[in-house]
Scaffold this motif. Structure first.
Motif, PDB file in Angstrom:
ATOM      1  N   GLY A   1       0.678  -1.238  -0.076  1.00 43.49           N
ATOM      2  CA  GLY A   1      -0.110  -0.041   0.050  1.00 43.49           C
ATOM      3  C   GLY A   1       0.981   1.351  -0.151  1.00 43.49           C
ATOM      4  O   GLY A   1       1.868   1.343   0.380  1.00 43.49           O
ATOM      5  N   ALA A   2       0.285   2.257  -0.622  1.00 42.66           N
ATOM      6  CA  ALA A   2       0.882   3.579  -0.517  1.00 42.66           C
ATOM      7  C   ALA A   2       1.242   3.985   0.699  1.00 42.66           C
ATOM      8  O   ALA A   2       0.608   3.649   1.932  1.00 42.66           O
ATOM      9  N   ASN A   3       1.945   5.194   0.907  1.00 42.26           N
ATOM     10  CA  ASN A   3       2.476   5.720   2.247  1.00 42.26           C
ATOM     11  C   ASN A   3       1.041   6.086   3.032  1.00 42.26           C
ATOM     12  O   ASN A   3       0.194   6.658   2.192  1.00 42.26           O
ATOM     13  N   GLY A   4       1.133   5.911   4.187  1.00 43.03           N
ATOM     14  CA  GLY A   4      -0.290   6.344   4.907  1.00 43.03           C
ATOM     15  C   GLY A   4      -1.625   5.435   4.646  1.00 43.03           C
ATOM     16  O   GLY A   4      -2.603   5.727   5.284  1.00 43.03           O
ATOM     17  N   ALA A   5      -1.407   4.368   4.023  1.00 45.82           N
ATOM     18  CA  ALA A   5      -2.432   3.458   3.808  1.00 45.82           C
ATOM     19  C   ALA A   5      -2.949   2.643   4.975  1.00 45.82           C
ATOM     20  O   ALA A   5      -4.197   2.306   5.022  1.00 45.82           O
TER      21      ALA A   5
ATOM     22  N   ASP B   1       7.652  -5.357  10.367  1.00 42.51           N
ATOM     23  CA  ASP B   1       7.479  -3.692   9.530  1.00 42.51           C
ATOM     24  C   ASP B   1       8.441  -3.364   8.738  1.00 42.51           C
ATOM     25  O   ASP B   1       9.430  -2.714   9.160  1.00 42.51           O
ATOM     26  N   GLU B   2       8.321  -3.303   7.327  1.00 43.02           N
ATOM     27  CA  GLU B   2       9.524  -2.825   6.436  1.00 43.02           C
ATOM     28  C   GLU B   2      10.974  -3.091   7.106  1.00 43.02           C
ATOM     29  O   GLU B   2      11.699  -2.180   7.131  1.00 43.02           O
ATOM     30  N   PRO B   3      11.238  -4.297   6.703  1.00 42.92           N
ATOM     31  CA  PRO B   3      12.438  -4.525   6.931  1.00 42.92           C
ATOM     32  C   PRO B   3      13.609  -3.857   6.236  1.00 42.92           C
ATOM     33  O   PRO B   3      14.790  -4.130   6.466  1.00 42.92           O
TER      34      PRO B   3
HETATM   35  P1  ATP Z   1       3.984   4.312   5.909  1.00 40.44           P
HETATM   36  O1  ATP Z   1       4.494   3.460   4.625  1.00 40.44           O
HETATM   37  O2  ATP Z   1       4.196   5.875   5.657  1.00 40.44           O
HETATM   38  O3  ATP Z   1       4.505   4.014   7.468  1.00 40.44           O
HETATM   39  P2  ATP Z   1       1.554   3.094   6.531  1.00 40.44           P
HETATM   40  O4  ATP Z   1       0.645   2.406   5.322  1.00 40.44           O
HETATM   41  O5  ATP Z   1       2.094   2.227   7.301  1.00 40.44           O
HETATM   42  O6  ATP Z   1       2.348   4.231   5.940  1.00 40.44           O
HETATM   43  P3  ATP Z   1       0.378   4.177   8.786  1.00 40.44           P
HETATM   44  O7  ATP Z   1       1.742   4.414   9.471  1.00 40.44           O
HETATM   45  O8  ATP Z   1      -0.515   3.055   9.490  1.00 40.44           O
HETATM   46  O9  ATP Z   1       0.534   4.130   7.409  1.00 40.44           O
HETATM   47  O10 ATP Z   1      -0.447   5.432   8.985  1.00 40.44           O
HETATM   48  C1  ATP Z   1      -1.945   5.477   8.481  1.00 40.44           C
HETATM   49  C2  ATP Z   1      -2.308   6.998   8.651  1.00 40.44           C
HETATM   50  O11 ATP Z   1      -2.408   7.387  10.138  1.00 40.44           O
HETATM   51  C3  ATP Z   1      -1.508   8.015   8.107  1.00 40.44           C
HETATM   52  O12 ATP Z   1      -2.178   8.914   7.612  1.00 40.44           O
HETATM   53  C4  ATP Z   1      -0.731   8.723   9.530  1.00 40.44           C
HETATM   54  O13 ATP Z   1      -0.300  10.057   9.237  1.00 40.44           O
HETATM   55  C5  ATP Z   1      -1.725   8.409  10.538  1.00 40.44           C
HETATM   56  N1  ATP Z   1      -0.946   8.243  11.598  1.00 40.44           N
HETATM   57  C6  ATP Z   1       0.147   7.473  11.832  1.00 40.44           C
HETATM   58  N2  ATP Z   1       0.300   7.205  13.397  1.00 40.44           N
HETATM   59  C7  ATP Z   1      -0.293   8.320  13.887  1.00 40.44           C
HETATM   60  C8  ATP Z   1      -0.263   8.886  15.201  1.00 40.44           C
HETATM   61  N3  ATP Z   1       0.394   8.103  16.205  1.00 40.44           N
HETATM   62  N4  ATP Z   1      -1.204   9.586  15.478  1.00 40.44           N
HETATM   63  C9  ATP Z   1      -1.739  10.325  14.488  1.00 40.44           C
HETATM   64  N5  ATP Z   1      -1.697   9.857  13.202  1.00 40.44           N
HETATM   65  C10 ATP Z   1      -1.217   8.789  12.953  1.00 40.44           C
END
Ligand code: ATP
Length: 236
Positions: free
Chosen positions: A36-40, A160-162
């Protein structure tokens, strides 16, 4: 048999809903990827399983509902989580990190055997057995974090992302070791990875997340054959 099953899992940070309905399953001994993309919501999905964030929906591990358990309780059920950005104790040596990883176990002989096995799997760790974790390179710390999680003798290893922050050649050798660990131990794995090429080198199936929802699940071969996956994750 299914080892882990998520159904319609939801999660929020305060008022911000981040997971809107994630469903996936990991078979006993299987390896499953989350793309999934960043933030998914990939990291949040892993944190939901480990009990670090509160969730709705259902999370069943080994036939039992684990949703709402604390992280230490989830760990005691047999789920070991290697968080993003590594999970080592910087002021302890390599050997001490491995010993701490086994803190819930009492089988001294098997613990010693597992340490020998891991030092064979990760020669870099063997070479630095008495060094502090903080003195090691990023790749070595990632290897140590994985080895330390394995020392808990889990039934499911969550990674998580090794490859995060590692040079491509280092990321490749980390994945080669993960692959061997999987083949030799039969341990089930759930892996979040931005680099889909690496993910597909070890997983049987993967689930794609988009804005907090699982939108597609398939075998590695099926997913690699789809245009939208190739465009979004495999560089065209
Ligand atoms: P990445 O590859 O960037 O880590 P991801 O798919 O793992 O992305 P998550 O880290 O699960 O995504 O984050 C999902 C959403 O939740 C994002 O919009 C992020 O900004 C938000 N988010 C993550 N951690 C927190 C937190 N501790 N408090 C508030 N929002 C958060």
């Amino acid at each position: 048999m299914t080892l882990l099953e998520l159904k319609d899992v939801t999660a929020a940070y305060g008022r911000v809903q981040v997971l809107e309905g994630v469903s996936l399953s990991v078979p006993e001994g299987g390896a499953v990827g989350i793309l999934g993309a960043n933030g998914a919501g990939k990291t949040t999905t892993l944190r939901a399983i480990s009990g670090v964030v509160r969730t709705g929906g259902s999370i069943v591990f080994d036939g039992q509902d684990i949703r709402g358990l604390r992280p230490d309780q989830v760990a005691a059920r047999g789920i070991a989580h290697v968080p993003e950005g590594r999970g080592t104790l910087p002021n302890l040596t390599v050997r001490e990190n491995l010993q701490v990883g086994a803190y819930l176990r009492k089988d001294r002989r098997a613990i010693a055997g597992d340490i020998d096995y891991l030092l064979d799997l990760f020669p870099n760790l063997a070479a630095r057995i008495s060094h502090n974790a903080s003195a090691m390179s990023g790749g070595e710390q990632q290897m140590l974090a994985i080895a330390r999680a394995f020392m808990a003798a889990p039934r499911l290893l969550i990674l998580d992302e090794p490859s995060l922050g590692l040079a491509p050649s280092t990321a490749k050798s980390v994945y080669a070791a993960i692959r061997r660990l999987r083949e030799e131990s039969g341990i089930a794995m759930l892996v979040v990875e931005q680099n889909a090429h690496l993910a597909f080198s070890i997983v049987d199936t993967a689930t794609v997340l988009e804005t907090g929802r699982s939108v597609l699940t398939g075998t590695s071969a099926e997913l690699k054959g789809r245009d939208e996956i190739r465009r979004a994750y495999l560089g065209g």
